[in-house]
Motif scaffolding. Structure first.
Motif, PDB file in Angstrom:
ATOM      1  N   SER A   2       0.820  -1.204   0.000  1.00  0.00           N
ATOM      2  CA  SER A   2       0.000   0.000   0.000  1.00  0.00           C
ATOM      3  C   SER A   2       0.858   1.260   0.000  1.00  0.00           C
ATOM      4  O   SER A   2       1.933   1.296   0.578  1.00  0.00           O
ATOM      5  CB  SER A   2      -0.885  -0.006   1.251  1.00  0.00           C
ATOM      6  OG  SER A   2      -1.599   1.191   1.365  1.00  0.00           O
ATOM      7  N   ILE A   3       0.348   2.297  -0.658  1.00  0.00           N
ATOM      8  CA  ILE A   3       1.023   3.594  -0.651  1.00  0.00           C
ATOM      9  C   ILE A   3       0.387   4.441   0.438  1.00  0.00           C
ATOM     10  O   ILE A   3      -0.830   4.535   0.536  1.00  0.00           O
ATOM     11  CB  ILE A   3       0.852   4.300  -2.004  1.00  0.00           C
ATOM     12  CG1 ILE A   3       1.705   3.631  -3.040  1.00  0.00           C
ATOM     13  CG2 ILE A   3       1.185   5.764  -1.906  1.00  0.00           C
ATOM     14  CD1 ILE A   3       1.761   4.375  -4.334  1.00  0.00           C
ATOM     15  N   GLU A  14      -4.530   1.865 -11.337  1.00  0.00           N
ATOM     16  CA  GLU A  14      -4.167   0.634 -12.036  1.00  0.00           C
ATOM     17  C   GLU A  14      -2.697   0.291 -11.813  1.00  0.00           C
ATOM     18  O   GLU A  14      -2.353  -0.865 -11.594  1.00  0.00           O
ATOM     19  CB  GLU A  14      -4.491   0.751 -13.520  1.00  0.00           C
ATOM     20  CG  GLU A  14      -5.990   0.784 -13.763  1.00  0.00           C
ATOM     21  CD  GLU A  14      -6.367   0.902 -15.222  1.00  0.00           C
ATOM     22  OE1 GLU A  14      -5.494   0.768 -16.091  1.00  0.00           O
ATOM     23  OE2 GLU A  14      -7.555   1.126 -15.482  1.00  0.00           O
ATOM     24  N   LYS A  15      -1.828   1.276 -11.865  1.00  0.00           N
ATOM     25  CA  LYS A  15      -0.405   1.007 -11.637  1.00  0.00           C
ATOM     26  C   LYS A  15      -0.157   0.517 -10.231  1.00  0.00           C
ATOM     27  O   LYS A  15       0.606  -0.414 -10.003  1.00  0.00           O
ATOM     28  CB  LYS A  15       0.430   2.258 -11.922  1.00  0.00           C
ATOM     29  CG  LYS A  15       0.536   2.586 -13.389  1.00  0.00           C
ATOM     30  CD  LYS A  15       1.349   3.844 -13.608  1.00  0.00           C
ATOM     31  CE  LYS A  15       1.329   4.231 -15.073  1.00  0.00           C
ATOM     32  NZ  LYS A  15       1.943   5.545 -15.289  1.00  0.00           N
ATOM     33  N   GLU A  16      -0.800   1.154  -9.248  1.00  0.00           N
ATOM     34  CA  GLU A  16      -0.585   0.777  -7.852  1.00  0.00           C
ATOM     35  C   GLU A  16      -1.195  -0.580  -7.536  1.00  0.00           C
ATOM     36  O   GLU A  16      -0.689  -1.303  -6.691  1.00  0.00           O
ATOM     37  CB  GLU A  16      -1.153   1.843  -6.906  1.00  0.00           C
ATOM     38  CG  GLU A  16      -0.496   3.195  -7.046  1.00  0.00           C
ATOM     39  CD  GLU A  16       1.010   3.168  -6.975  1.00  0.00           C
ATOM     40  OE1 GLU A  16       1.575   2.353  -6.223  1.00  0.00           O
ATOM     41  OE2 GLU A  16       1.648   3.959  -7.688  1.00  0.00           O
ATOM     42  N   GLY A 140      -8.677  -7.929  -1.809  1.00  0.00           N
ATOM     43  CA  GLY A 140      -8.601  -7.489  -0.414  1.00  0.00           C
ATOM     44  C   GLY A 140      -7.344  -6.690  -0.115  1.00  0.00           C
ATOM     45  O   GLY A 140      -7.086  -6.300   1.018  1.00  0.00           O
ATOM     46  N   ARG A 141      -6.555  -6.423  -1.147  1.00  0.00           N
ATOM     47  CA  ARG A 141      -5.288  -5.705  -0.970  1.00  0.00           C
ATOM     48  C   ARG A 141      -5.527  -4.204  -0.872  1.00  0.00           C
ATOM     49  O   ARG A 141      -6.242  -3.625  -1.681  1.00  0.00           O
ATOM     50  CB  ARG A 141      -4.374  -6.003  -2.164  1.00  0.00           C
ATOM     51  CG  ARG A 141      -3.021  -5.346  -2.077  1.00  0.00           C
ATOM     52  CD  ARG A 141      -2.167  -5.742  -3.309  1.00  0.00           C
ATOM     53  NE  ARG A 141      -1.068  -4.821  -3.447  1.00  0.00           N
ATOM     54  CZ  ARG A 141      -1.106  -3.695  -4.131  1.00  0.00           C
ATOM     55  NH1 ARG A 141      -2.180  -3.335  -4.784  1.00  0.00           N
ATOM     56  NH2 ARG A 141      -0.051  -2.912  -4.200  1.00  0.00           N
ATOM     57  N   GLU A 142      -4.910  -3.592   0.133  1.00  0.00           N
ATOM     58  CA  GLU A 142      -4.987  -2.147   0.288  1.00  0.00           C
ATOM     59  C   GLU A 142      -4.093  -1.496  -0.758  1.00  0.00           C
ATOM     60  O   GLU A 142      -2.907  -1.802  -0.851  1.00  0.00           O
ATOM     61  CB  GLU A 142      -4.530  -1.749   1.696  1.00  0.00           C
ATOM     62  CG  GLU A 142      -4.661  -0.281   1.973  1.00  0.00           C
ATOM     63  CD  GLU A 142      -4.289   0.059   3.411  1.00  0.00           C
ATOM     64  OE1 GLU A 142      -3.187   0.592   3.621  1.00  0.00           O
ATOM     65  OE2 GLU A 142      -5.113  -0.207   4.307  1.00  0.00           O
TER      66      GLU A 142
END
Length: 194
Positions: A2-3, A14-16, A140-142
């Motif tokens: 996560s950023i 989309e990149k993140e 489920g990924r932040e």
């Protein structure tokens, strides 16, 4: 990974996320600061603070297309859904969530602005551990997190904007402090950040 966003930062979702996102969750979490009491024995419980997350859908001319908030839990087109009102901030994890199906958001909608306001009127100096975060619902990924300022006399904040740019969705961490009990009170600040 996560950023952790800073005020004013913009990212490509989309990149993140490592690929195209279709369904995202904007989560809001907070805790009420404990009331001060004599040696922590009397009156030391947490107060109840009702923060509300809302999403306002805007078109390219800055006009409101629709809103999702505790009095309207779903957009008319069905692309955005609020999971319900938490009136205390009690519990672990997200206290309120707004689920967005980006693939179903009408093409006329160019920006989704997420705001938080203290419906009960307490200011953010009485709140701690406040954040908003964007999660890829499929995994489920932040994807990104923005810690909300928990100091000051403001009762609301324009948290972030998810917007279309160059054929993809991006996110802008706005973090603009404001005052108001509902999203309607925040419209001038929202429009200034479109």
């Amino acid at each position: 990974m996560s950023i952790s966003l800073t005020k004013g930062q913009k990212i490509s979702l989309e990149k993140e996320a490592g690929g195209q996102l279709t369904r995202v969750v904007m989560g809001l979490g907070w805790d009420a600061k404990k009331k001060g009491g004599f040696l922590g024995m009397f009156g030391g419980g947490a107060q109840e603070i009702d923060l509300d997350a809302s999403c306002v859908m805007f078109d390219a001319s800055g006009q409101i297309v629709d809103t999702v908030w505790f009095r309207q839990l779903q957009s008319r087109d069905g692309s955005i859904q609020h999971t319900g009102d938490n009136r205390t901030g009690a519990g672990d994890g997200d206290d309120e969530q707004i689920i967005v199906d980006l693939s179903r958001v009408p093409q006329s909608v160019t920006a989704l602005v997420f705001v938080v306001n203290s419906f009960t009127g307490q200011n953010f100096s009485q709140v701690e551990n406040a954040y908003c975060r964007l999660v890829d619902q499929a995994t489920g990924r932040e994807v990104a997190r923005y810690n909300l300022s928990a100091t000051g006399s403001h009762t609301a904040q324009v948290m972030s904007k998810v917007y279309r740019h160059g054929g993809e969705w991006k996110m802008h961490a706005i973090g603009e402090n404001a005052s108001g009990r509902t999203f309607q009170d925040l419209l001038p600040v929202m429009r200034a950040n479109l």
